[in-house]
Enzyme design. Structure first.
Site, PDB file in Angstrom:
ATOM      1  N   CYS A   2       0.831  -1.196   0.000  1.00  0.00           N
ATOM      2  CA  CYS A   2       0.000   0.000   0.000  1.00  0.00           C
ATOM      3  C   CYS A   2       0.871   1.254   0.000  1.00  0.00           C
ATOM      4  CB  CYS A   2      -0.953   0.083   1.188  1.00  0.00           C
ATOM      5  SG  CYS A   2      -2.037  -1.338   1.336  1.00  0.00           S
ATOM      6  N   ARG A  27       4.248  -0.247  -4.615  1.00  0.00           N
ATOM      7  CA  ARG A  27       3.923  -0.782  -3.287  1.00  0.00           C
ATOM      8  C   ARG A  27       2.648  -1.612  -3.284  1.00  0.00           C
ATOM      9  NH1 ARG A  27       6.820   2.128   0.472  1.00  0.00           N
ATOM     10  NH2 ARG A  27       5.512   1.278   2.111  1.00  0.00           N
ATOM     11  N   TRP A  78      -2.463  -2.922  -1.764  1.00  0.00           N
ATOM     12  CA  TRP A  78      -2.055  -4.320  -1.928  1.00  0.00           C
ATOM     13  C   TRP A  78      -2.850  -5.077  -0.869  1.00  0.00           C
ATOM     14  CZ3 TRP A  78       0.233  -8.114   1.129  1.00  0.00           C
ATOM     15  CH2 TRP A  78       0.721  -9.234   0.439  1.00  0.00           C
ATOM     16  N   ASN A 104      -1.818   2.054   5.670  1.00  0.00           N
ATOM     17  CA  ASN A 104      -0.900   1.003   5.236  1.00  0.00           C
ATOM     18  C   ASN A 104      -0.472   0.259   6.481  1.00  0.00           C
ATOM     19  OD1 ASN A 104       1.135  -0.556   4.080  1.00  0.00           O
ATOM     20  ND2 ASN A 104       2.652   1.076   4.270  1.00  0.00           N
ATOM     21  N   GLY A 105      -0.610  -1.070   6.471  1.00  0.00           N
ATOM     22  CA  GLY A 105      -0.243  -1.857   7.650  1.00  0.00           C
ATOM     23  C   GLY A 105      -1.362  -2.838   7.958  1.00  0.00           C
ATOM     24  N   GLU A 487      17.729 -17.305  -7.438  1.00  0.00           N
ATOM     25  CA  GLU A 487      17.332 -15.952  -7.830  1.00  0.00           C
ATOM     26  C   GLU A 487      16.767 -15.947  -9.258  1.00  0.00           C
ATOM     27  OE1 GLU A 487      16.737 -13.291  -6.417  1.00  0.00           O
ATOM     28  OE2 GLU A 487      16.943 -11.714  -7.908  1.00  0.00           O
ATOM     29  N   LYS A 491      13.034 -14.768 -10.234  1.00  0.00           N
ATOM     30  CA  LYS A 491      12.752 -13.732 -11.243  1.00  0.00           C
ATOM     31  C   LYS A 491      11.730 -14.244 -12.239  1.00  0.00           C
ATOM     32  CE  LYS A 491      13.996 -10.971  -9.780  1.00  0.00           C
ATOM     33  NZ  LYS A 491      14.725 -10.771  -8.596  1.00  0.00           N
ATOM     34  N   GLU A 494       8.164 -14.770 -10.702  1.00  0.00           N
ATOM     35  CA  GLU A 494       7.412 -13.596 -10.264  1.00  0.00           C
ATOM     36  C   GLU A 494       6.901 -12.747 -11.426  1.00  0.00           C
ATOM     37  OE1 GLU A 494       9.528 -11.277  -7.280  1.00  0.00           O
ATOM     38  OE2 GLU A 494      11.348 -11.203  -8.456  1.00  0.00           O
ATOM     39  N   HIS A 510      18.253 -36.355  -6.697  1.00  0.00           N
ATOM     40  CA  HIS A 510      17.526 -36.713  -5.480  1.00  0.00           C
ATOM     41  C   HIS A 510      16.054 -36.300  -5.561  1.00  0.00           C
ATOM     42  CE1 HIS A 510      21.200 -37.989  -3.582  1.00  0.00           C
ATOM     43  NE2 HIS A 510      21.766 -36.840  -3.878  1.00  0.00           N
ATOM     44  N   LYS A 609       6.400  -4.447  -4.114  1.00  0.00           N
ATOM     45  CA  LYS A 609       7.846  -4.335  -3.944  1.00  0.00           C
ATOM     46  C   LYS A 609       8.250  -4.213  -2.485  1.00  0.00           C
ATOM     47  CE  LYS A 609      11.902  -2.568  -5.970  1.00  0.00           C
ATOM     48  NZ  LYS A 609      12.325  -3.931  -6.287  1.00  0.00           N
TER      49      LYS A 609
HETATM   50  C1  G6P Z   1       9.596  -8.356  -2.037  1.00  0.00           C
HETATM   51  C2  G6P Z   1      10.181  -7.814  -3.318  1.00  0.00           C
HETATM   52  C3  G6P Z   1      11.535  -8.471  -3.574  1.00  0.00           C
HETATM   53  C4  G6P Z   1      12.444  -8.279  -2.385  1.00  0.00           C
HETATM   54  C5  G6P Z   1      11.802  -8.740  -1.074  1.00  0.00           C
HETATM   55  C6  G6P Z   1      12.600  -8.271   0.112  1.00  0.00           C
HETATM   56  O1  G6P Z   1       9.264  -9.686  -2.190  1.00  0.00           O
HETATM   57  O2  G6P Z   1       9.321  -8.042  -4.410  1.00  0.00           O
HETATM   58  O3  G6P Z   1      12.114  -7.896  -4.717  1.00  0.00           O
HETATM   59  O4  G6P Z   1      13.622  -9.010  -2.585  1.00  0.00           O
HETATM   60  O5  G6P Z   1      10.501  -8.181  -0.945  1.00  0.00           O
HETATM   61  O6  G6P Z   1      12.538  -6.877   0.141  1.00  0.00           O
HETATM   62  P1  G6P Z   1      13.670  -5.927   0.685  1.00  0.00           P
HETATM   63  O7  G6P Z   1      13.140  -4.554   0.399  1.00  0.00           O
HETATM   64  O8  G6P Z   1      13.764  -6.197   2.149  1.00  0.00           O
HETATM   65  O9  G6P Z   1      14.922  -6.221  -0.037  1.00  0.00           O
END
Ligand code: G6P
Length: 614
Positions: A2, A27, A78, A104-105, A487, A491, A494, A510, A609
């Protein structure tokens, strides 16, 4: 999670509210809404979907000219409690439509508050936790006493909040409060701005005040008064925010993610600046961070983070083990905070975060602080909460990252971990001068190696078409290639919604080998190095089951050309920092797969994010 934005001034604010909230869409973006208090009524407009949808809706109201509409709050959501819908979007209003709130929260005790308010005769229109705030504040509200009403309401709630509140009986006032969710105030020339972070404010003013937990602020006209949790007045100290509006523009790229991928050489250059010098053999960390006493005292390192930051931490473990010979543990912040982790004053806890606002990482950091454990935050977002909570801070300096899928922040996190490990390894006498010289050379070479790697990525668009109709895929790696594989899979899943699993290549037989067939693209990280022959074996195992291999290899690897034609070369020559180089083709691959599948690259479904809730 949010975004909140608000303006109070003397001229019409509606268009600026919409413009500002679009900068916070990273956000959350499942619904949006705004409230403009006016002497006649509270004007509240909401829409399911992105801010652009709200913009269209608002255009059909005649709101853009009248200077009476000079105070307003706006929100991009969100969803946590209640599906994305118009009713659940913010702002939420009290039963009489006198009070409007964006939040937000999470209000954790909202169920009990809601049922007692219902028994008092109040009604609710949404499934959200946030609506109780609006109803509560309105219950306590008396004309001219908005601040008092907010204070009373906040005494009843448990949980996390950043809120902004307006009333159509005090249209020249905005009240905001913060607890565990970020909120800043910007002092413009003739207007005051409030927001979840400085991004929507910096085009108006660089003077930013970062609200602390428990603070409540009342803004009347251009007068800002801030109070602490005991309602004592606080002196406001605005800090200069150096971020430029240009840094949050797409600059001709189709997506922020692509722009941010290509910004990696500059991100690394800025992370290095003033810390690494070609004629020196030591890393210079600013502000005497990790001083000799501390470095000599610690006997363990614990790295915490979430998502991509956690992956950077896993790479960090290998680097720290090699450079410092200290035992290193890497934990999901969310898990660490609810275990009984073994930490003490001789442990160094390193929290990694792009946003500096991730609720779980903040919670884990708080636990370390309670245990008097030294804490270091590696953070990208300047002024964020984590930078204030940790004992020491090192900025990654990657610049604002807007695309939800993290790219340049990841590279900068790995680089900064490398610098910290070198610093500790130097003080502890693990790295001799020759090794340090060699490694400093590699650091300084990294930006140009990244640029060279970009040049070799021209076939990625074509390779991406292999994934167009894929439903499952594997990413395999060994050593630091393993977290990079995690990673890469993250990517891809997501932003393209393809099920992607990252796996240690040695673990293939395994379990995951059972999944491999001719419909399964398998991305393998196969740089030349001490594990190369093992990786070749793994590739053969996949090939023997009909799997389609996409290999990321060292420049000029002839052997691999006999195995698969789908090869992406990286300009590999920077030692363990190669983990940054191999991540780049994977970022580009995910990007082009998402584009070819018509996905929303910068704002993937269901994600946000900045994850400011647990
Ligand atoms: C969310 C974002 C990721 C990020 C993660 C941790 O999932 O989409 O890109 O790696 O949060 O966020 P931070 O801001 O703590 O790196």
């Amino acid at each position: 999670m949010c975004g909140i934005f608000g303006i109070i001034g003397k001229k019409n604010c509606v268009q600026d509210l919409l413009k500002g909230i679009s900068k916070l869409e990273y956000r959350g973006y499942d619904s949006a809404g705004l409230s403009i208090p006016s002497t006649k009524e509270m004007i509240t407009i909401k829409n399911k979907g992105k801010v652009s949808g709200l913009q269209e809706k608002v255009e059909s109201f005649n709101l853009f000219k009248d200077d009476a509409y000079s105070t307003g709050i706006i929100h991009t959501r969100w969803a946590t409690h209640g599906v994305p819908s118009e009713a659940n979007s913010h702002p939420h209003n009290g039963n009489q439509n006198i009070i409007s709130v964006v939040h937000n929260g999470i209000i954790e005790n909202y169920r009990s508050l809601k049922s007692s308010l219902i028994s008092e005769g109040y009604s609710f229109n949404s499934e959200t936790d946030s609506e109780v705030l609006a109803v509560l504040i309105e219950k306590f509200y008396e004309k001219g006493q908005l601040l008092k009403a907010v204070n009373k309401a906040l005494k009843e709630v448990d949980g996390a909040y950043a809120i902004a509140v307006v009333s159509n009986e005090d249209i020249n006032q905005l009240v905001v409060a913060r607890k565990k969710s970020p909120l800043v105030i910007g002092k413009g020339k003739d207007r005051i701005f409030i927001a979840s972070d400085p991004l929507p404010i910096i085009e108006y003013t660089k003077d930013i005040f970062y609200m602390k937990d428990g603070y409540v602020a009342s803004i009347i006209g251009d007068q800002v008064k801030v109070y602490d949790e005991n309602e004592n007045p606080i002196e406001i100290k605005y800090e200069h925010c150096s971020m430029s509006p240009q840094s949050i523009a797409k600059d001709g790229y189709d997506h922020f993610m692509l722009k941010e991928i290509y910004e990696q050489p500059e991100a690394i250059e800025s992370a290095i600046a003033g810390r690494v010098f070609k004629d020196q053999t030591e890393i210079t960390l600013e502000d005497d961070i990790l001083n000799k006493d501390l470095v000599n005292r610690i006997n363990r390192i614990v790295i915490i983070g979430c998502g991509t930051a956690w992956h950077a931490g896993l790479i960090g473990r290998n680097i720290f083990e090699r450079f410092t010979k200290l035992p290193v543990q890497v934990d999901y912040a969310s898990d660490f905070r609810y275990r009984d982790p073994i930490i003490d004053e001789n442990t160094l806890v390193i929290a990694i975060s792009q946003s500096g606002e991730t609720a779980d990482t903040l919670g884990a950091l708080a636990l370390a602080n309670e245990n008097k454990t030294p804490t270091l935050a590696i953070v990208n977002a300047v002024g964020s909460t984590m930078t204030r909570e940790a004992n020491e801070v090192i900025y990654t300096r990657a610049g604002p990252e807007i695309g939800v899928a993290s790219t340049k922040a990841f590279s900068a996190q790995v680089l900064v971990l490398y610098l910290v490990a070198m610093h500790i390894g130097t003080i502890r006498g693990i790295l001799d001068v020759d090794e340090r010289k060699r490694r400093i050379k590699n650091i300084l070479k990294l930006p140009s190696s990244i640029r060279e790697t970009f040049k070799k990525c021209s076939n990625i668009k074509k390779i991406a078409s292999i994934f167009k109709d894929a439903t499952n895929t594997l990413f395999l790696g060994r050593g630091t290639g393993y977290p990079v594989a995690l990673e890469g899979a993250l990517k891809l899943k997501e932003i393209s919604y393809i099920h992607a699993e990252g796996y240690h290549a040695a673990e293939l037989k395994h379990g995951p080998l059972a999944l491999v067939d001719e419909n399964m693209p398998v991305v393998v990280l196969a740089l030349k190095g001490r594990r190369y022959s093992k990786i070749i074996n793994n590739i053969e195992e996949v090939k023997a089951r009909g799997g389609k291999i996409i290999a990321i290899v060292s420049e000029g690897d002839k052997e691999m050309k006999n195995i698969t034609s789908d090869i992406i070369e990286v300009s590999e020559d920077v030692g363990i920092l190669n983990s940054i180089l191999v991540a780049i083709p994977m970022q580009l691959l995910s990007y082009y797969v998402a584009v070819v599948r018509g996905c929303d690259v910068d704002q993937p479904r269901n994600l946000a994010k900045s994850v400011t809730v647990e």
